[in-house]
Design a protein around this motif. Structure first.
Motif, PDB file in Angstrom:
ATOM      1  N   PHE A 272       2.611  -2.076   1.363  1.00 18.28           N
ATOM      2  CA  PHE A 272       2.869  -0.769   0.963  1.00 18.28           C
ATOM      3  C   PHE A 272       2.867   0.144   2.110  1.00 18.28           C
ATOM      4  CE2 PHE A 272      -1.292  -0.944  -0.345  1.00 18.28           C
ATOM      5  CZ  PHE A 272      -2.036   0.158  -0.039  1.00 18.28           C
ATOM      6  N   GLN A 273       3.367   1.197   1.868  1.00 16.34           N
ATOM      7  CA  GLN A 273       3.426   2.359   3.139  1.00 16.34           C
ATOM      8  C   GLN A 273       3.242   3.605   2.158  1.00 16.34           C
ATOM      9  OE1 GLN A 273       6.227   2.240   6.264  1.00 16.34           O
ATOM     10  NE2 GLN A 273       5.313   4.042   6.961  1.00 16.34           N
ATOM     11  N   ASN A 274       2.418   4.720   2.670  1.00 15.65           N
ATOM     12  CA  ASN A 274       2.265   5.714   2.059  1.00 15.65           C
ATOM     13  C   ASN A 274       2.011   6.821   3.107  1.00 15.65           C
ATOM     14  OD1 ASN A 274       1.605   8.233   0.539  1.00 15.65           O
ATOM     15  ND2 ASN A 274       0.015   7.297  -0.755  1.00 15.65           N
ATOM     16  N   ARG A 275       2.966   7.617   3.489  1.00 16.08           N
ATOM     17  CA  ARG A 275       3.115   8.478   4.758  1.00 16.08           C
ATOM     18  C   ARG A 275       2.763   7.886   5.717  1.00 16.08           C
ATOM     19  NH1 ARG A 275      -0.340  13.321   2.249  1.00 16.08           N
ATOM     20  NH2 ARG A 275      -1.529  11.651   1.190  1.00 16.08           N
TER      21      ARG A 275
ATOM     22  N   LEU B  29      -6.824   8.447   1.330  1.00 14.69           N
ATOM     23  CA  LEU B  29      -5.472   8.026   0.953  1.00 14.69           C
ATOM     24  C   LEU B  29      -5.412   6.603   0.896  1.00 14.69           C
ATOM     25  CD1 LEU B  29      -2.322   8.553   1.170  1.00 14.69           C
ATOM     26  CD2 LEU B  29      -2.483   8.561   3.812  1.00 14.69           C
TER      27      LEU B  29
ATOM     28  N   SER C 209      -3.837   4.804  -2.468  1.00 19.67           N
ATOM     29  CA  SER C 209      -2.689   4.064  -2.205  1.00 19.67           C
ATOM     30  C   SER C 209      -3.026   2.504  -2.753  1.00 19.67           C
ATOM     31  CB  SER C 209      -2.537   4.027  -0.962  1.00 19.67           C
ATOM     32  OG  SER C 209      -1.873   5.283  -0.287  1.00 19.67           O
TER      33      SER C 209
ATOM     34  N   ARG D  51      -2.971   2.427  -6.608  1.00 13.47           N
ATOM     35  CA  ARG D  51      -1.693   2.685  -7.050  1.00 13.47           C
ATOM     36  C   ARG D  51      -0.977   1.296  -7.085  1.00 13.47           C
ATOM     37  NH1 ARG D  51       0.183   6.577  -4.049  1.00 13.47           N
ATOM     38  NH2 ARG D  51      -0.556   8.098  -5.541  1.00 13.47           N
ATOM     39  N   TYR D  52      -1.010   0.574  -6.004  1.00 15.92           N
ATOM     40  CA  TYR D  52      -0.271  -0.454  -5.779  1.00 15.92           C
ATOM     41  C   TYR D  52      -0.810  -1.717  -6.973  1.00 15.92           C
ATOM     42  CZ  TYR D  52       0.827  -5.355  -3.811  1.00 15.92           C
ATOM     43  OH  TYR D  52       1.131  -6.350  -3.325  1.00 15.92           O
TER      44      TYR D  52
END
Length: 183
Positions: free
Chosen positions: A3-6, A112, A116, A119-120
């Motif tokens: 995953f990627q977040n910002r 962060l 993240s 959430r994943y």
């Protein structure tokens, strides 16, 4: 990539990551709370502890803005761990992480990262709860986890051998019940 977040990206660990992991896990500042300052790592020890294992743990590297800065792992709790923690048959994941590049500490990246990953795990792995067991003597990490929605569940006396002493840890959890808004 998982995953990627910002600017944050998480991907599975590869063999070539052994050298940066050995560098991080030889830094006394990192080892103060992760593994222990009396346990510096070599690339061979990284292979043994992180790479050459088939134990249900997904080991990942953390990238921020194009730079490898840390490590995170996740795993479904097995029956023994659920029993120790006092959980029934719920689908629960555990996570462990550290930011190995200390120049990236105190920038909100840990928060962060944890948000993240939670959430994943909820969205992609259908986790009902996410748990950790940080050492009681690590208030910086505990503040980060509490900002992410984790709550202390119970004290785990003498849970982790660290630098020759058994340290008390907190069982903390993120419970998806009542989390309609999400992280």
């Amino acid at each position: 990539m998982l995953f990627q977040n910002r600017k944050l990206a998480v991907r599975k660990m590869k063999a070539k990551d052994r050298y940066i992991m050995a560098q991080w896990l030889s830094d006394p500042a990192v080892l103060e709370f992760y593994e222990g300052r009396d346990q510096p790592f070599t690339p061979e020890k990284i292979d043994e502890k992180f790479l050459n294992r088939d134990d249900g743990v997904t080991r990942c590297m953390v990238d921020y803005g194009g730079t490898n800065i840390g490590y995170i792992q996740f795993y479904p709790l097995d029956e023994e761990e659920r029993k120790i923690y006092g959980y029934e048959d719920e689908y629960i994941f555990g996570i462990d992480q550290f930011i190995g590049k200390t120049s990236y500490w105190n920038m909100g990246i840990g928060t962060l990262l944890v948000k993240s990953m939670v959430r994943y795990l909820i969205v992609e792995k259908n986790a009902y709860r996410v748990v950790m067991d940080p050492q009681v003597r690590n208030p910086r990490a505990l503040r980060c986890y509490e900002k992410c929605g984790f709550q202390k569940v119970k004290l785990l006396p003498k849970r982790e051998l660290h630098e020759g002493l058994y340290e008390d840890c907190w069982l903390i959890e993120y419970n998806t019940k009542g989390d309609e808004d999400g992280l």
